[in-house]
Enzyme design. Structure first.
Site, PDB file in Angstrom:
ATOM      1  N   CYS A  57       0.849  -1.187   0.000  1.00  0.00           N
ATOM      2  CA  CYS A  57       0.000   0.000   0.000  1.00  0.00           C
ATOM      3  C   CYS A  57       0.889   1.243   0.000  1.00  0.00           C
ATOM      4  CB  CYS A  57      -0.868   0.011   1.255  1.00  0.00           C
ATOM      5  SG  CYS A  57      -1.761  -1.504   1.513  1.00  0.00           S
ATOM      6  N   ARG A  93       1.416   1.705  -6.086  1.00  0.00           N
ATOM      7  CA  ARG A  93       1.606   0.721  -5.011  1.00  0.00           C
ATOM      8  C   ARG A  93       0.298   0.019  -4.632  1.00  0.00           C
ATOM      9  NH1 ARG A  93       6.249   1.200  -2.142  1.00  0.00           N
ATOM     10  NH2 ARG A  93       5.281   0.256  -0.330  1.00  0.00           N
ATOM     11  N   TRP A  96      -3.761  -1.689  -1.156  1.00  0.00           N
ATOM     12  CA  TRP A  96      -3.659  -2.906  -1.971  1.00  0.00           C
ATOM     13  C   TRP A  96      -4.024  -4.019  -1.001  1.00  0.00           C
ATOM     14  CZ3 TRP A  96      -3.063  -4.118  -6.994  1.00  0.00           C
ATOM     15  CH2 TRP A  96      -2.759  -5.429  -7.317  1.00  0.00           C
ATOM     16  N   ASN A 109       1.088  -0.057   6.048  1.00  0.00           N
ATOM     17  CA  ASN A 109       1.451  -0.892   4.895  1.00  0.00           C
ATOM     18  C   ASN A 109       2.218  -2.082   5.451  1.00  0.00           C
ATOM     19  OD1 ASN A 109       2.224  -1.952   2.414  1.00  0.00           O
ATOM     20  ND2 ASN A 109       4.082  -0.720   2.362  1.00  0.00           N
ATOM     21  N   GLY A 110       1.753  -3.294   5.148  1.00  0.00           N
ATOM     22  CA  GLY A 110       2.455  -4.497   5.630  1.00  0.00           C
ATOM     23  C   GLY A 110       1.451  -5.569   6.015  1.00  0.00           C
ATOM     24  N   GLU A 116       9.499 -20.596 -19.321  1.00  0.00           N
ATOM     25  CA  GLU A 116       9.306 -19.211 -18.879  1.00  0.00           C
ATOM     26  C   GLU A 116      10.374 -18.302 -19.468  1.00  0.00           C
ATOM     27  OE1 GLU A 116       6.986 -17.638 -17.670  1.00  0.00           O
ATOM     28  OE2 GLU A 116       7.892 -15.754 -17.043  1.00  0.00           O
ATOM     29  N   LYS A 168       9.404 -15.044 -21.690  1.00  0.00           N
ATOM     30  CA  LYS A 168       9.880 -13.693 -21.348  1.00  0.00           C
ATOM     31  C   LYS A 168      10.580 -13.050 -22.537  1.00  0.00           C
ATOM     32  CE  LYS A 168       8.142 -12.507 -17.867  1.00  0.00           C
ATOM     33  NZ  LYS A 168       7.171 -13.489 -18.149  1.00  0.00           N
ATOM     34  N   GLU A 227       8.002 -12.211 -25.359  1.00  0.00           N
ATOM     35  CA  GLU A 227       6.965 -11.189 -25.132  1.00  0.00           C
ATOM     36  C   GLU A 227       7.539  -9.792 -24.964  1.00  0.00           C
ATOM     37  OE1 GLU A 227       4.536 -11.544 -21.654  1.00  0.00           O
ATOM     38  OE2 GLU A 227       6.096 -12.531 -20.525  1.00  0.00           O
ATOM     39  N   HIS A 271      14.142 -34.944 -30.967  1.00  0.00           N
ATOM     40  CA  HIS A 271      12.962 -35.401 -31.713  1.00  0.00           C
ATOM     41  C   HIS A 271      12.394 -34.293 -32.584  1.00  0.00           C
ATOM     42  CE1 HIS A 271      12.939 -39.139 -29.410  1.00  0.00           C
ATOM     43  NE2 HIS A 271      13.227 -38.409 -28.353  1.00  0.00           N
ATOM     44  N   LYS A 324      -2.042  -6.669 -19.482  1.00  0.00           N
ATOM     45  CA  LYS A 324      -1.636  -7.212 -18.175  1.00  0.00           C
ATOM     46  C   LYS A 324      -2.614  -8.295 -17.723  1.00  0.00           C
ATOM     47  CE  LYS A 324       0.912  -7.691 -14.619  1.00  0.00           C
ATOM     48  NZ  LYS A 324       2.165  -8.447 -14.834  1.00  0.00           N
TER      49      LYS A 324
HETATM   50  C1  AGP Z   1       3.138 -13.022 -18.287  1.00  0.00           C
HETATM   51  O1  AGP Z   1       4.425 -12.481 -18.560  1.00  0.00           O
HETATM   52  C2  AGP Z   1       2.203 -12.786 -19.436  1.00  0.00           C
HETATM   53  N1  AGP Z   1       2.005 -11.379 -19.548  1.00  0.00           N
HETATM   54  C3  AGP Z   1       0.933 -13.603 -19.443  1.00  0.00           C
HETATM   55  O2  AGP Z   1       1.305 -14.839 -19.976  1.00  0.00           O
HETATM   56  C4  AGP Z   1       0.209 -13.872 -18.103  1.00  0.00           C
HETATM   57  O3  AGP Z   1       1.006 -14.713 -17.287  1.00  0.00           O
HETATM   58  C5  AGP Z   1      -1.110 -14.605 -18.397  1.00  0.00           C
HETATM   59  O4  AGP Z   1      -1.911 -13.757 -19.177  1.00  0.00           O
HETATM   60  C6  AGP Z   1      -1.855 -15.030 -17.140  1.00  0.00           C
HETATM   61  O5  AGP Z   1      -2.221 -13.901 -16.397  1.00  0.00           O
HETATM   62  P1  AGP Z   1      -2.820 -14.123 -14.914  1.00  0.00           P
HETATM   63  O6  AGP Z   1      -1.723 -14.703 -14.084  1.00  0.00           O
HETATM   64  O7  AGP Z   1      -3.227 -12.758 -14.470  1.00  0.00           O
HETATM   65  O8  AGP Z   1      -3.987 -15.066 -15.025  1.00  0.00           O
END
Ligand code: AGP
Length: 607
Positions: free
Chosen positions: A2, A27, A73, A99-100, A480, A484, A487, A503, A602
């Site tokens: 927060c 925050r 938050w 906050n905490g 992952e 990263k 994206e 394969h 997001k």
């Molecule tokens: C993560 O780097 C991506 N932006 C995306 O794959 C994300 O993880 C996915 O859309 C799931 O989102 P969520 O965890 O909010 O469900």
């Protein structure tokens, strides 16, 4: 995470508090409020973003020269006006923002209620106001000092009292808090951006310290009565840079927040060598013992956290786990009965496919546990229980700190299930808890020297394609790492099980296709080395993530990113961090917008 602000001075405090809170909205922003001291304490709080509070203040803003403010938050208690800060004591003579996470708040709340205190919120914070009320005996500093000594957990808090109009007391432990030094006026805030509009002179509060703030100055006191000297710093950042704490991007800031994110996620869940998951209380021991199948459903990065969870849950509980991409799970008529447990992982708690999967699972009779970063999000409201990742808001679209927090959360869930089912001994559980408690410091150590990663990024930023390989717990890490890179740098990258490379993907290998290999110590390490040799025989460069002290790997890789040693299962957390940074620095060299990559959102709230 927060945001809190406070002011003592000759100017009307409301505009100062609101402007400070605006700079802290990154925050957290599910509700906000202020408390202003005149002859009485006036408190105005609103659900929603800060704008709601601003609108409420247009007509009747309380006037006063001492005040505190908060943007929330949520961690304990859903977002609501009643749960918004500031919180006060029984007679509205004391107001607190915090906050905490107060780990022992339930016990303290019960004791205070037995002594007649009346609570109006579900928050952990409110107990602080009532504790101070009890301890107040004419000196607010002494009362706050005595109250915080009873708190277990993390706090950055600010307190004002009707009895002491010219004084504000702040205290900090494991949550950030700074003091702003003005001319005839002084400030406190969670973070520097909140006060930059008023002063660039800052005093940093350290853990277990309190600040006594008046118009005339700020005096720092130690909780342990040690003498404190603190230098006043001058901040040269502009406000926007300050929101990123001086980092160039939110993503880089959030990568460096990972030690704190993991620490706050596991905080309060391991007591006396046992795992406690109050949030999963709907999952009775009897149900846990009857679970015969577990599904983990998620999307994107959260799906990779689920794959890590599969390794841990199966190893520690011997219950079969199936990890499904939510957009597939929801349409494939999964085989579910009343002994099925479904774990839905979603940092936003609003991903459409994951919500639909949760509903499909519940319709078929499964119990559902969510792992999410957002209190009150759809998934948390519809699940039978939620394990929150207390990572704080993640502004960068690419998930980083929420991923490692999800891993920490699902390791905790796996340990809890093993504890209830008796499939791990108390000694094994205690050992793993000890290891998990060490992870934040190991991440912090890792983040101290990232020069090998930056050097590597400059060498490979023009490549057209990457291959990421791993075995066992290294597979989700490789997936992952590839995600990263894709994206945020827009370079094609594939994550694959190393044993599967021959394969098909091996056909991709050539000089300009670097191969990143997760080669941390584990029972398949020698197999991974063999795979690396197969890669190098085709002329590809190898970038290896390896365990500190592994000298053998140097003969097999052009670049080695060393990570601190952990047990094999827990190695996913340190191993993923160099790959986050590799993607970040390659993307920066390519001039990409790492915080808001093209085409991405997001939270994907549509199919
Ligand atoms: C993560 O780097 C991506 N932006 C995306 O794959 C994300 O993880 C996915 O859309 C799931 O989102 P969520 O965890 O909010 O469900």
């Amino acid at each position: 995470m927060c945001g809190i602000v406070g002011y003592v001075g000759p100017r009307d405090t409301v505009p100062i508090l609101i402007n400070g809170l605006k700079r802290l909205e990154y925050r957290g922003y599910d509700s906000a409020g202020i408390a202003v001291l005149n002859s009485e304490i006036s408190i105005v709080r609103r659900l929603g973003k800060l704008k709601e509070l601003e609108n409420a203040l247009v007509e009747n803003a309380p006037s006063g020269f001492v005040g505190i403010g908060h943007t929330r938050w949520a961690t304990h208690g859903k977002p609501s006006e009643e749960n918004a800060h500031p919180h006060s004591d029984c007679s509205r003579e004391i107001a607190v923002v915090h906050n905490g996470i107060i780990e022992n708040y339930m016990l303290l709340k019960e004791e205070l209620q037995l002594r007649g205190h009346v609570f109006t919120s579900q928050t952990d914070t409110e107990i602080i106001a009532h504790l101070i009320e009890e301890k107040y005996d004419g000196d607010l500093l002494a009362a706050v000092k005595s109250a915080v000594k009873e708190l277990r957990g993390s706090f950055a808090l600010a307190v004002i009292s009707k009895h002491e109009p010219g004084r504000l007391i702040a205290a900090r432990k494991d949550s950030p808090l700074i003091c702003g030094i003005g001319k005839g006026e002084n400030f406190i805030a969670s973070d520097i951006p909140a006060i930059l509009g008023c002063t660039r002179s800052v005093l940093l509060l350290e853990d277990n310290e309190l600040a006594e703030v008046t118009c005339d100055g700020v005096k720092i006191h130690s909780l342990d009565d040690l003498h404190v000297e603190r230098e006043i710093l001058t901040i040269h950042w502009d406000a926007e840079a300050a929101e990123k704490c001086g980092y160039e991007d939110f993503m880089l800031k959030e990568i460096h927040e990972q030690p704190l994110a993991v620490r706050e996620t596991i905080r309060g869940r391991f007591l006396d060598g046992r795992v406690t998951l109050d949030e999963a209380s709907n999952l009775t021991d009897d149900m846990v013992k009857k679970v015969s199948k577990i599904f983990v459903v998620a999307c994107g990065t959260s799906y990779h956290a689920g794959l890590v969870g599969k390794n841990a849950i199966e190893k520690w509980t011997r219950v079969p786990v199936e990890v499904d991409i939510a957009s597939e799970f929801r349409y494939r008529d999964p085989i579910i009965d009343s002994n099925t447990l479904v774990v839905a992982i979603s940092q936003s708690g609003e991903t459409a496919d994951t919500i639909a999967s949760l509903r499909e699972a519940k319709k078929k009779g499964a119990k559902v546990i969510a792992i999410s970063n957002v209190v009150g999000s759809t998934i948390t409201r519809e699940a039978d229980g939620t394990i929150y990742t207390h990572a704080g808001p993640e502004i960068g679209v690419a998930a980083t700190k929420t991923l490692v927090s999800q891993m920490a959360a699902i390791y905790t869930l796996a340990l809890y299930l093993a504890q209830v089912r008796g499939t791990l001994s108390q000694a094994e559980i205690s050992k793993t808890i000890h290891e998990l408690n060490e992870i934040p410091d190991k991440i912090a150590t890792l983040l101290q020297d990232i020069s090998p990663i930056k050097k590597c990024a400059s060498e490979f930023s023009n490549c057209k394609s990457f291959l990421f390989l791993g075995r066992g717990i290294g597979v989700p890490v490789a997936l992952e790492g590839a995600l990263k890179l894709k994206e945020i740098s827009y370079i094609h990258a594939e994550g694959y099980a190393a044993g599967e490379m021959k394969h098909g993907p091996i056909a991709l290998l050539e000089k300009d296709v670097p191969v990143v290999v997760v080669a941390t110590k584990g029972h398949t390490y020698e197999k991974v080395i063999s795979n690396i040799q197969e890669v190098r025989a085709r002329g590809s460069f190898v970038i290896a993530v390896a365990t500190e002290g592994d000298s053998e790997i140097k003969q097999h890789a052009e670049h080695v990113f060393y990570v601190p040693e952990t047990s094999e299962l827990l190695s996913a957390i340190p191993a993923v961090i160099p790959l986050q940074l590799l993607a970040y620095y390659i993307a920066k060299i390519r001039g990409c917008d790492v915080d808001q990559p093209r085409n991405l959102a997001k939270s994907v709230t549509v199919e």
